[in-house]
Design an enzyme around this catalytic site. Sequence first.
Site, PDB file in Angstrom:
ATOM      1  CG  ASP A   9      -1.748   1.163   1.440  1.00  0.00           C
ATOM      2  OD1 ASP A   9      -1.542   2.183   0.745  1.00  0.00           O
ATOM      3  OD2 ASP A   9      -2.647   1.100   2.296  1.00  0.00           O
ATOM      4  N   GLY A  31      -9.850   5.156  -5.975  1.00  0.00           N
ATOM      5  CA  GLY A  31      -8.584   4.428  -6.108  1.00  0.00           C
ATOM      6  C   GLY A  31      -7.495   4.929  -5.160  1.00  0.00           C
ATOM      7  CG  ASP A  33      -6.621  11.114  -6.412  1.00  0.00           C
ATOM      8  OD1 ASP A  33      -5.902  11.729  -5.603  1.00  0.00           O
ATOM      9  OD2 ASP A  33      -7.315  11.666  -7.290  1.00  0.00           O
ATOM     10  CB  SER A 116      -3.199   4.669 -16.589  1.00  0.00           C
ATOM     11  OG  SER A 116      -3.280   6.050 -16.818  1.00  0.00           O
ATOM     12  CB  THR A 117      -3.121  -0.473 -14.490  1.00  0.00           C
ATOM     13  OG1 THR A 117      -2.668  -0.417 -13.133  1.00  0.00           O
ATOM     14  CG2 THR A 117      -1.966  -0.199 -15.428  1.00  0.00           C
ATOM     15  N   GLY A 118      -6.023   1.121 -13.094  1.00  0.00           N
ATOM     16  CA  GLY A 118      -7.222   0.857 -12.303  1.00  0.00           C
ATOM     17  C   GLY A 118      -8.430   1.442 -13.012  1.00  0.00           C
ATOM     18  CE1 TYR A 120      -9.342   8.383 -15.003  1.00  0.00           C
ATOM     19  CE2 TYR A 120      -7.069   9.081 -15.228  1.00  0.00           C
ATOM     20  CZ  TYR A 120      -8.376   9.363 -14.902  1.00  0.00           C
ATOM     21  OH  TYR A 120      -8.718  10.628 -14.484  1.00  0.00           O
TER      22      TYR A 120
HETATM   23  N1  AR6 Z   1      -1.363   1.613  -2.953  1.00  0.00           N
HETATM   24  C1  AR6 Z   1      -0.852   1.207  -4.138  1.00  0.00           C
HETATM   25  N2  AR6 Z   1      -1.604   0.991  -5.226  1.00  0.00           N
HETATM   26  C2  AR6 Z   1      -2.936   1.201  -5.116  1.00  0.00           C
HETATM   27  C3  AR6 Z   1      -3.545   1.619  -3.904  1.00  0.00           C
HETATM   28  C4  AR6 Z   1      -2.700   1.826  -2.787  1.00  0.00           C
HETATM   29  N3  AR6 Z   1      -3.168   2.226  -1.621  1.00  0.00           N
HETATM   30  N4  AR6 Z   1      -4.891   1.721  -4.127  1.00  0.00           N
HETATM   31  C5  AR6 Z   1      -5.119   1.368  -5.413  1.00  0.00           C
HETATM   32  N5  AR6 Z   1      -3.943   1.047  -6.002  1.00  0.00           N
HETATM   33  P1  AR6 Z   1      -6.337   3.822  -9.756  1.00  0.00           P
HETATM   34  P2  AR6 Z   1      -5.924   5.184 -12.352  1.00  0.00           P
HETATM   35  C6  AR6 Z   1      -3.675   0.579  -7.376  1.00  0.00           C
HETATM   36  O1  AR6 Z   1      -7.725   3.456 -10.124  1.00  0.00           O
HETATM   37  O2  AR6 Z   1      -6.259   3.941 -13.090  1.00  0.00           O
HETATM   38  C7  AR6 Z   1      -9.061   8.141  -9.334  1.00  0.00           C
HETATM   39  O3  AR6 Z   1     -10.428   8.354  -9.155  1.00  0.00           O
HETATM   40  C8  AR6 Z   1      -4.831   0.012  -8.163  1.00  0.00           C
HETATM   41  O4  AR6 Z   1      -5.108  -1.322  -7.754  1.00  0.00           O
HETATM   42  O5  AR6 Z   1      -6.094   4.322  -8.377  1.00  0.00           O
HETATM   43  O6  AR6 Z   1      -4.713   5.966 -12.772  1.00  0.00           O
HETATM   44  C9  AR6 Z   1      -8.337   9.404  -9.793  1.00  0.00           C
HETATM   45  O7  AR6 Z   1      -8.870  10.558  -9.208  1.00  0.00           O
HETATM   46  C10 AR6 Z   1      -4.237   0.073  -9.570  1.00  0.00           C
HETATM   47  O8  AR6 Z   1      -3.346  -1.030  -9.755  1.00  0.00           O
HETATM   48  O9  AR6 Z   1      -5.723   4.951 -10.758  1.00  0.00           O
HETATM   49  C11 AR6 Z   1      -8.574   9.358 -11.284  1.00  0.00           C
HETATM   50  O10 AR6 Z   1      -9.854   9.868 -11.598  1.00  0.00           O
HETATM   51  C12 AR6 Z   1      -3.403   1.375  -9.535  1.00  0.00           C
HETATM   52  O11 AR6 Z   1      -3.245   1.677  -8.149  1.00  0.00           O
HETATM   53  C13 AR6 Z   1      -8.525   7.879 -11.608  1.00  0.00           C
HETATM   54  O12 AR6 Z   1      -8.878   7.217 -10.386  1.00  0.00           O
HETATM   55  C14 AR6 Z   1      -4.060   2.555 -10.236  1.00  0.00           C
HETATM   56  O13 AR6 Z   1      -5.445   2.531 -10.036  1.00  0.00           O
HETATM   57  C15 AR6 Z   1      -7.146   7.449 -11.999  1.00  0.00           C
HETATM   58  O14 AR6 Z   1      -7.197   6.106 -12.429  1.00  0.00           O
END
Ligand code: AR6
Length: 172
Positions: A9, A31, A33, A116-118, A120
Site C-alpha cells: 500500500d 482508487g 488518489d 492508469s491501470t485501475g 483508467y
Molecule cells: N497503494 C498502491 N496501489 C494502489 C492503492 C494503494 N493504496 N490503491 C489502489 N492502487 P487507480 P488510475 C492501485 O484506479 O487507473 C481516481 O479516481 C490500483 O489497484 O487508483 O490511474 C483518480 O482521481 C491500480 O493497480 O488509478 C482518477 O480519476 C493502480 O493503483 C482515476 O482514479 C491505479 O489505479 C485514476 O485512475
Amino acid sequence: MKLKIKLGDITKVKAAAIVNAANNSLLGGGGVDGTIHRIAGPELLAECRSLGGCETGKAKITKGYNLPADYVIHTVGPVWQGGNHQEIELLASCYVNSLTLAEEYHCKQVAFPSISTGIYHFPIEKAAEIAVSAILNYGENHPEIQLVEMICFDETTKKHFDQALKKYLNGT
Ligand code: AR6
C-alpha cells in the site's frame, strides 16, 4: 538507479516522494488518489486547490502532510481508449515527468503505484512494460534518484511488473 517491484500500500511507504495517480482536477477521487487524500488529510486538498489542475502526462508536487512520505507527486495518467489516443506516450510521460520533479526536489527514493491501470483501464501488461522502460531509461542518465519502488496493490499487477522487468533486463 535501482528499481524494486513490491506488493503493498503506497500510503504506508516512507519514501522521500510517493506518486499519486490523480485526475486533471487534482481534487481527489477514488482508487489510490482517494486513499492518499484520506490519509494525508485536508491540508493536502487545500494545497492541491492552489495548483490549478494538471494536464494528462504532466506532474505537480505537494507536501505529504500526514503521510509518511515527505512529498506527493501528482501525475495524471491517460484513460485507455484503445491505444490510438497517445496513451502510450502519455503514460511514459507520467513516469518521466514525475521523476524529473522528484529530482528537482532532491528526492533520492520515489515510490509509484501502477498509473492508469485501475479506474483508467490501461491494460496492465502494456502499462508495466512502458513503466519499467521509462523508469530505467531515465535512471541511466540521472543517478541522483537512487531507488524507485513500484508498489503493486495486487498479485496480478506485481506479476506483470516482475515479467516486464525481466523482459527489459533480457533485452527482449
Ligand atoms: N497503494 C498502491 N496501489 C494502489 C492503492 C494503494 N493504496 N490503491 C489502489 N492502487 P487507480 P488510475 C492501485 O484506479 O487507473 C481516481 O479516481 C490500483 O489497484 O487508483 O490511474 C483518480 O482521481 C491500480 O493497480 O488509478 C482518477 O480519476 C493502480 O493503483 C482515476 O482514479 C491505479 O489505479 C485514476 O485512475
